[in-house]
Design a protein around this motif. Structure first.
Motif, PDB file in Angstrom:
ATOM      1  N   GLY A 148       3.665  13.201  -4.329  1.00  0.00           N
ATOM      2  CA  GLY A 148       2.648  13.381  -5.356  1.00  0.00           C
ATOM      3  C   GLY A 148       1.232  13.364  -4.839  1.00  0.00           C
ATOM      4  O   GLY A 148       0.948  12.992  -3.698  1.00  0.00           O
ATOM      5  N   GLY A 149       0.314  13.754  -5.743  1.00  0.00           N
ATOM      6  CA  GLY A 149      -1.103  13.752  -5.446  1.00  0.00           C
ATOM      7  C   GLY A 149      -1.793  12.499  -5.946  1.00  0.00           C
ATOM      8  O   GLY A 149      -1.143  11.499  -6.312  1.00  0.00           O
ATOM      9  N   HIS A 150      -3.118  12.555  -6.022  1.00  0.00           N
ATOM     10  CA  HIS A 150      -3.917  11.363  -6.299  1.00  0.00           C
ATOM     11  C   HIS A 150      -3.695  10.809  -7.701  1.00  0.00           C
ATOM     12  O   HIS A 150      -3.907   9.616  -7.935  1.00  0.00           O
ATOM     13  CB  HIS A 150      -5.393  11.693  -6.098  1.00  0.00           C
ATOM     14  N   SER A 151      -3.257  11.639  -8.622  1.00  0.00           N
ATOM     15  CA  SER A 151      -3.067  11.194 -10.014  1.00  0.00           C
ATOM     16  C   SER A 151      -1.604  11.004 -10.380  1.00  0.00           C
ATOM     17  O   SER A 151      -1.281  10.857 -11.564  1.00  0.00           O
ATOM     18  CB  SER A 151      -3.708  12.207 -10.973  1.00  0.00           C
ATOM     19  N   ASP A 152      -0.713  10.977  -9.389  1.00  0.00           N
ATOM     20  CA  ASP A 152       0.723  11.014  -9.675  1.00  0.00           C
ATOM     21  C   ASP A 152       1.471   9.704  -9.400  1.00  0.00           C
ATOM     22  O   ASP A 152       2.707   9.687  -9.443  1.00  0.00           O
ATOM     23  CB  ASP A 152       1.387  12.125  -8.843  1.00  0.00           C
ATOM     24  N   TYR A 153       0.762   8.626  -9.142  1.00  0.00           N
ATOM     25  CA  TYR A 153       1.448   7.395  -8.735  1.00  0.00           C
ATOM     26  C   TYR A 153       2.303   6.785  -9.850  1.00  0.00           C
ATOM     27  O   TYR A 153       3.250   6.050  -9.567  1.00  0.00           O
ATOM     28  CB  TYR A 153       0.426   6.380  -8.208  1.00  0.00           C
ATOM     29  N   ARG A 198       2.354  -4.033   3.383  1.00  0.00           N
ATOM     30  CA  ARG A 198       3.730  -3.567   3.260  1.00  0.00           C
ATOM     31  C   ARG A 198       3.669  -2.151   2.680  1.00  0.00           C
ATOM     32  O   ARG A 198       3.455  -1.982   1.481  1.00  0.00           O
ATOM     33  CB  ARG A 198       4.533  -4.489   2.344  1.00  0.00           C
ATOM     34  N   VAL A 199       3.843  -1.161   3.511  1.00  0.00           N
ATOM     35  CA  VAL A 199       3.682   0.224   3.087  1.00  0.00           C
ATOM     36  C   VAL A 199       4.980   0.716   2.466  1.00  0.00           C
ATOM     37  O   VAL A 199       6.054   0.589   3.060  1.00  0.00           O
ATOM     38  CB  VAL A 199       3.269   1.116   4.274  1.00  0.00           C
ATOM     39  N   PHE A 200       4.886   1.273   1.251  1.00  0.00           N
ATOM     40  CA  PHE A 200       6.088   1.740   0.563  1.00  0.00           C
ATOM     41  C   PHE A 200       5.970   3.216   0.211  1.00  0.00           C
ATOM     42  O   PHE A 200       4.885   3.800   0.208  1.00  0.00           O
ATOM     43  CB  PHE A 200       6.381   0.899  -0.680  1.00  0.00           C
ATOM     44  N   ALA A 201       7.108   3.825  -0.067  1.00  0.00           N
ATOM     45  CA  ALA A 201       7.177   5.268  -0.311  1.00  0.00           C
ATOM     46  C   ALA A 201       6.542   5.624  -1.649  1.00  0.00           C
ATOM     47  O   ALA A 201       6.815   4.985  -2.669  1.00  0.00           O
ATOM     48  CB  ALA A 201       8.624   5.733  -0.271  1.00  0.00           C
ATOM     49  N   ALA A 202       5.707   6.679  -1.631  1.00  0.00           N
ATOM     50  CA  ALA A 202       5.080   7.168  -2.849  1.00  0.00           C
ATOM     51  C   ALA A 202       5.493   8.596  -3.161  1.00  0.00           C
ATOM     52  O   ALA A 202       5.032   9.165  -4.154  1.00  0.00           O
ATOM     53  CB  ALA A 202       3.562   7.077  -2.732  1.00  0.00           C
ATOM     54  N   ALA A 240       0.843  -1.194   0.000  1.00  0.00           N
ATOM     55  CA  ALA A 240       0.000   0.000   0.000  1.00  0.00           C
ATOM     56  C   ALA A 240       0.875   1.240   0.000  1.00  0.00           C
ATOM     57  O   ALA A 240       1.968   1.244   0.574  1.00  0.00           O
ATOM     58  CB  ALA A 240      -0.936   0.011   1.206  1.00  0.00           C
ATOM     59  N   ALA A 241       0.399   2.297  -0.661  1.00  0.00           N
ATOM     60  CA  ALA A 241       1.136   3.559  -0.703  1.00  0.00           C
ATOM     61  C   ALA A 241       0.155   4.706  -0.872  1.00  0.00           C
ATOM     62  O   ALA A 241      -0.920   4.543  -1.470  1.00  0.00           O
ATOM     63  CB  ALA A 241       2.145   3.560  -1.849  1.00  0.00           C
ATOM     64  N   ARG A 242       0.537   5.855  -0.332  1.00  0.00           N
ATOM     65  CA  ARG A 242      -0.249   7.062  -0.530  1.00  0.00           C
ATOM     66  C   ARG A 242       0.694   8.259  -0.631  1.00  0.00           C
ATOM     67  O   ARG A 242       1.570   8.434   0.227  1.00  0.00           O
ATOM     68  CB  ARG A 242      -1.229   7.286   0.615  1.00  0.00           C
ATOM     69  N   GLY A 243       0.526   9.054  -1.664  1.00  0.00           N
ATOM     70  CA  GLY A 243       1.345  10.245  -1.846  1.00  0.00           C
ATOM     71  C   GLY A 243       1.059  11.287  -0.778  1.00  0.00           C
ATOM     72  O   GLY A 243      -0.060  11.381  -0.261  1.00  0.00           O
ATOM     73  N   ASP A 298      -1.916  13.545  -1.593  1.00  0.00           N
ATOM     74  CA  ASP A 298      -3.130  12.872  -2.071  1.00  0.00           C
ATOM     75  C   ASP A 298      -4.311  13.243  -1.176  1.00  0.00           C
ATOM     76  O   ASP A 298      -4.296  12.985   0.024  1.00  0.00           O
ATOM     77  CB  ASP A 298      -2.926  11.352  -2.061  1.00  0.00           C
ATOM     78  N   TRP A 299      -5.362  13.805  -1.788  1.00  0.00           N
ATOM     79  CA  TRP A 299      -6.524  14.215  -1.001  1.00  0.00           C
ATOM     80  C   TRP A 299      -7.260  13.047  -0.364  1.00  0.00           C
ATOM     81  O   TRP A 299      -8.063  13.239   0.560  1.00  0.00           O
ATOM     82  CB  TRP A 299      -7.501  15.022  -1.859  1.00  0.00           C
ATOM     83  N   VAL A 300      -6.996  11.826  -0.810  1.00  0.00           N
ATOM     84  CA  VAL A 300      -7.714  10.685  -0.244  1.00  0.00           C
ATOM     85  C   VAL A 300      -7.378  10.486   1.230  1.00  0.00           C
ATOM     86  O   VAL A 300      -8.122   9.806   1.949  1.00  0.00           O
ATOM     87  CB  VAL A 300      -7.431   9.411  -1.077  1.00  0.00           C
ATOM     88  N   ARG A 301      -6.301  11.101   1.702  1.00  0.00           N
ATOM     89  CA  ARG A 301      -5.965  11.012   3.119  1.00  0.00           C
ATOM     90  C   ARG A 301      -7.061  11.626   3.993  1.00  0.00           C
ATOM     91  O   ARG A 301      -7.154  11.339   5.184  1.00  0.00           O
ATOM     92  CB  ARG A 301      -4.633  11.702   3.404  1.00  0.00           C
TER      93      ARG A 301
END
Length: 305
Positions: A275-280, A268-272, A231-234, A237-240
């Protein structure tokens, strides 16, 4: 999606655009892939002509682009908001395969945006794959995605409809690539809800949840998969800001439960990166680098958050 959680609205129905029924084809094999590609390109070309005759030039142009000789369409359905499965790379000979599952507001009309993520990942895999390792990326728009501003985006309904189709597709894909190929499932936004619903005993090696509002499961273990769950989140990212809750409202379950990047979920959380929601899948991003490492099996090199 944040606004949808607070003010659920009904998305406007997609205007009915005439299109042919999908091509009726046997399950593809490595030997018949190019026949499937040709049949689906022909279907897209016919859909383009029908959309143009209907006066919808935007859809006609989108379908026409899909029908280009260079496109490898494993499936195509031009009806309604549209669905398609596109292959980048030599799927028949691939050792490592990534399947991308998109989130809300993805349709044939907005397909170019989704395809750019697949193209970006394919370029990164091509650049980073060890000598002799063959890769392919599959962009799977195999379900009717919810609108970002809609009631459907806050529930698992569309995901539950999509999950059997994703399971069937991966079973079919195994018939093409064989049992020795590694398959990674990369799931963005609402697509992670689809993957969560499909994950039980799914024949994949890795599942990566990107910018996920939740999966509908309380933990990675509750997904009942043998796959490694990432799992990852920038940072931007507004989803936070999406509340990670589940509640029953008038007989419908709203929300998706535990945050996949929280310790409680157990992924397993990895670095994102920032970036924002469209930048993965942005070229040069930390997330794209880590996704390529996951797909290529270099899991010890994945940068943890």
């Amino acid at each position: 999606m944040t606004a949808a959680l607070v003010f659920p609205l009904s998305a406007a129905a997609h205007p009915e655009i005439p299109a042919p029924a999908p091509a009726v084809l046997p399950p593809p094999t490595a030997a018949t892939l190019h026949d499937a590609y040709a049949a689906n390109r022909a279907n897209a070309a016919q859909a383009s002509r029908m959309a143009a005759a209907h006066g919808d030039e935007d859809r006609a142009a989108a379908d026409r682009a899909m029908a280009a000789p260079s496109r490898h369409l494993l499936t195509f359905d031009g009806r309604g908001s549209g669905q398609a499965t596109e292959v980048l790379g030599d799927l028949a000979r691939a050792d490592r395969v990534a399947i991308l599952v998109p989130g809300s507001d993805t349709s044939l009309d907005a397909y170019g945006r989704f395809r750019r993520t697949a193209t970006s990942l394919h370029a990164e895999l091509t650049r980073e794959a060890p000598a002799g390792t063959r890769t392919a990326v599959v962009a799977w728009l195999g379900y009717e995605t919810p609108g970002t501003i809609s009631a459907t985006v806050t529930t698992t309904g569309r995901a539950e409809q999509a999950a059997p189709h994703l399971r069937e597709f991966i079973h079919t894909l195994r018939g093409v690539v064989g049992d020795d190929a590694s398959i990674s499932l990369l799931c963005h936004s609402y697509g992670s809800v689809v993957c969560g619903r499909a994950s039980k005993h799914l024949d994949v090696d890795d599942i990566a949840l990107l910018g996920s509002p939740g999966t509908g499961a309380d933990s990675a273990a509750a997904l009942h998969t043998r796959a490694r769950v990432w799992a990852a989140r920038g940072a931007d990212d507004w989803v936070r800001e999406v509340p990670h809750v589940r509640a029953d409202l008038f007989g419908t379950t709203v929300g998706f439960g535990t945050d996949p990047v929280s310790p409680a979920f157990g992924a397993r959380v990895f670095a994102a990166g920032d970036g924002g929601h469209s930048d993965y899948f942005a070229p040069g991003s930390a997330c794209l680098t880590n996704l390529a490492r996951i797909v290529l099996g270099d899991t010890s090199e994945v940068t943890r958050a």
